[in-house]
Write an enzyme that holds these catalytic residues in place. Structure first.
Site, PDB file in Angstrom:
ATOM      1  N   ASP A   1       0.740  -1.259  -0.111  1.00  0.00           N
ATOM      2  CA  ASP A   1      -0.054  -0.072  -0.057  1.00  0.00           C
ATOM      3  C   ASP A   1       0.927   1.271  -0.154  1.00  0.00           C
ATOM      4  OD1 ASP A   1      -2.532   1.304  -0.275  1.00  0.00           O
ATOM      5  OD2 ASP A   1      -2.757   1.176   1.999  1.00  0.00           O
TER       6      ASP A   1
ATOM      7  N   LYS B   1       1.904   4.628  -1.097  1.00  0.00           N
ATOM      8  CA  LYS B   1       1.397   5.664  -1.881  1.00  0.00           C
ATOM      9  C   LYS B   1       1.669   7.061  -0.742  1.00  0.00           C
ATOM     10  CE  LYS B   1      -2.957   4.944   1.116  1.00  0.00           C
ATOM     11  NZ  LYS B   1      -4.465   4.793   1.022  1.00  0.00           N
TER      12      LYS B   1
ATOM     13  N   ASN C   1       0.705   7.396   2.673  1.00  0.00           N
ATOM     14  CA  ASN C   1       1.465   6.261   3.747  1.00  0.00           C
ATOM     15  C   ASN C   1       3.138   6.607   3.770  1.00  0.00           C
ATOM     16  OD1 ASN C   1      -0.879   5.122   4.610  1.00  0.00           O
ATOM     17  ND2 ASN C   1      -0.650   3.464   3.067  1.00  0.00           N
TER      18      ASN C   1
ATOM     19  N   ASP D   1       2.204   2.713   8.010  1.00  0.00           N
ATOM     20  CA  ASP D   1       0.908   1.968   7.628  1.00  0.00           C
ATOM     21  C   ASP D   1       1.283   0.766   7.121  1.00  0.00           C
ATOM     22  OD1 ASP D   1      -1.589   0.998   7.357  1.00  0.00           O
ATOM     23  OD2 ASP D   1      -2.301   2.805   6.256  1.00  0.00           O
TER      24      ASP D   1
ATOM     25  N   THR E   1      -4.481   0.602  -2.866  1.00  0.00           N
ATOM     26  CA  THR E   1      -5.233   1.560  -3.148  1.00  0.00           C
ATOM     27  C   THR E   1      -5.484   1.891  -4.801  1.00  0.00           C
ATOM     28  OG1 THR E   1      -4.726   2.585  -1.293  1.00  0.00           O
ATOM     29  CG2 THR E   1      -5.600   3.977  -2.704  1.00  0.00           C
TER      30      THR E   1
HETATM   31  P1  ADP Z   1      -4.851   3.157   8.987  1.00  0.00           P
HETATM   32  O1  ADP Z   1      -4.101   2.099   8.856  1.00  0.00           O
HETATM   33  O2  ADP Z   1      -6.396   3.263   9.711  1.00  0.00           O
HETATM   34  O3  ADP Z   1      -5.022   3.990   7.625  1.00  0.00           O
HETATM   35  P2  ADP Z   1      -2.884   4.974   9.447  1.00  0.00           P
HETATM   36  O4  ADP Z   1      -1.490   4.379  10.095  1.00  0.00           O
HETATM   37  O5  ADP Z   1      -2.560   5.518   7.815  1.00  0.00           O
HETATM   38  O6  ADP Z   1      -4.377   4.511   9.864  1.00  0.00           O
HETATM   39  O7  ADP Z   1      -2.783   6.512  10.103  1.00  0.00           O
HETATM   40  C1  ADP Z   1      -4.036   7.555   9.748  1.00  0.00           C
HETATM   41  C2  ADP Z   1      -3.496   8.767   9.706  1.00  0.00           C
HETATM   42  O8  ADP Z   1      -2.735   9.278  11.031  1.00  0.00           O
HETATM   43  C3  ADP Z   1      -2.418   9.071   8.760  1.00  0.00           C
HETATM   44  O9  ADP Z   1      -3.054   9.634   7.588  1.00  0.00           O
HETATM   45  C4  ADP Z   1      -1.595  10.349   9.544  1.00  0.00           C
HETATM   46  O10 ADP Z   1      -2.266  11.621   9.200  1.00  0.00           O
HETATM   47  C5  ADP Z   1      -1.413   9.952  10.833  1.00  0.00           C
HETATM   48  N1  ADP Z   1      -0.633   9.448  11.244  1.00  0.00           N
HETATM   49  C6  ADP Z   1      -0.371   8.048  11.220  1.00  0.00           C
HETATM   50  N2  ADP Z   1       0.908   7.540  11.668  1.00  0.00           N
HETATM   51  C7  ADP Z   1       1.430   8.861  11.921  1.00  0.00           C
HETATM   52  C8  ADP Z   1       2.818   9.172  12.692  1.00  0.00           C
HETATM   53  N3  ADP Z   1       3.608   8.252  12.761  1.00  0.00           N
HETATM   54  N4  ADP Z   1       3.173  10.506  12.827  1.00  0.00           N
HETATM   55  C9  ADP Z   1       2.134  11.479  12.714  1.00  0.00           C
HETATM   56  N5  ADP Z   1       1.220  11.292  12.175  1.00  0.00           N
HETATM   57  C10 ADP Z   1       0.610   9.745  11.734  1.00  0.00           C
END
Ligand code: ADP
Length: 320
Positions: free
Chosen positions: A166, A168, A171, A184, A204
């Site tokens: 994934d 993109k 991420n 992610d 995606t």
């Molecule tokens: P999911 O697996 O449910 O899609 P994500 O891991 O992509 O969740 O996290 C969702 C959102 O949280 C991201 O798009 C980002 O905006 C924020 N985020 C995630 N991890 C971090 C991090 N380590 N530091 C800052 N923001 C983060």
């Protein structure tokens, strides 16, 4: 109004064909202001929300010593099925096993009665998607900088038998020094024996490799990440993904037919066009390796900045 649509979000749950990306929407987590576990090993104070994913919320938190980290929260309500639990444990196991300067560091995992918490390295400068929205597109030196770090992280994952699946812009996060941190691992897969092929249709839409969609009998492997890297490179320098259209079926048709072009009103080098074209090869076994990509003249004969200034949020840095 006025701001470009969140393409990745809009297309996260396409109507057809379905991608088993995550569970149906459940009530999002609302963790307490002070998050603790049963044995009092962790005490984290929420200081703000960083973002929301399919089934998680991510908060900025500080520990007893005032150190800040990101904390991903998943409700236990969303983990009722065996499948959901297995998926989350797989994500944690894979993410925990990876340690690389360009991969979001997985720190700890604990739970309380309502939620599972994962603390992650904090990425202060958001994702490349956020940055692209502000900048519309990046200069080729900036793109080289991001790509070198992304490919380094991907090479490390593949050496550790992990396919991200994934990759993109949303991420790919940026730390306080604008270094790339891939995050992610919700769709990541572990290749447990040489030659193993994965069969789950996931990803995606804009970034998904053709073999994932159209060679389901044969399955897919590491090359799906290479394909996404090609899509990412195009998107960084052009400002929108190559196969982008309003409906997902048309995106898939374009991917199947390798149908995209380089807009003539945006000046990008012939070298980058040639590299993208090579990476976006329909047959996965004919795609360049990550080494071959880094050896391409677009990298070797162009400027690769040693760092990106934080001012890149608002305007193109001058590397001349
Ligand atoms: P999911 O697996 O449910 O899609 P994500 O891991 O992509 O969740 O996290 C969702 C959102 O949280 C991201 O798009 C980002 O905006 C924020 N985020 C995630 N991890 C971090 C991090 N380590 N530091 C800052 N923001 C983060």
């Amino acid at each position: 109004p006025g701001s470009p649509p969140k393409q990745e979000d809009v297309q996260k749950q396409p109507s057809s064909p379905p991608l088993p990306r995550q569970n149906a929407k459940v009530t999002p987590p609302s963790p307490p202001k002070i998050i603790t576990d049963k044995d009092g090993r962790f005490e984290l104070t929420r200081v703000g929300m960083l973002g929301e994913g399919g089934f998680a919320r991510v908060y900025e938190v500080k520990d007893r010593k005032g150190r800040r980290t990101a904390c991903k929260v998943v409700t236990k309500m969303s983990l009722k099925t065996k499948k959901a639990k297995t998926k989350l444990w797989a994500e944690i196991k894979i993410h925990k096993s990876l340690e690389h300067p360009n991969i979001v560091k997985f720190q700890d995992c604990f739970e309380d009665d309502d939620n599972v918490y994962m603390t992650l390295e904090l990425c202060h400068n958001g994702s490349l998607m956020d940055l692209l929205r502000r900048r519309r597109r990046f200069s080729e030196p900036e793109a080289r900088f991001f790509m070198v770090q992304l490919i380094g992280a991907c090479h490390y994952m593949h050496n550790h038998q992990v396919i991200h699946r994934d990759l993109k812009l949303g991420n790919i996060f940026l730390d306080a020094n604008m270094n790339v941190k891939v995050g992610d691992f919700g769709l990541a897969a572990l290749i447990e024996s040489p030659g193993e092929r994965k069969k789950t249709i996931c990803g995606t839409p804009n970034y998904i490799a053709p073999e994932v969609l159209f060679d389901t009998a044969n399955g897919h492997s590491f090359e799906v990440d290479t394909w996404s890297i090609g899509v990412i490179l195009y998107t960084l320098v052009i400002g929108k993904p190559p196969f982008q259209t309003k409906d997902v079926k048309t995106i898939y048709n374009r991917i199947r037919n390798n149908e995209y072009d380089f807009p003539t009103d945006r000046i990008v080098s012939l070298e980058v066009q040639e590299l993208v074209t090579r990476i976006l090869t329909t047959d996965p076994s004919s795609r360049p390796t990550l080494h071959e990509i880094l050896d391409n003249r677009w990298f070797t004969r162009g400027t690769v900045p040693s760092n990106i200034p934080v001012t890149a949020h608002d305007h193109r840095p001058d590397f001349s």
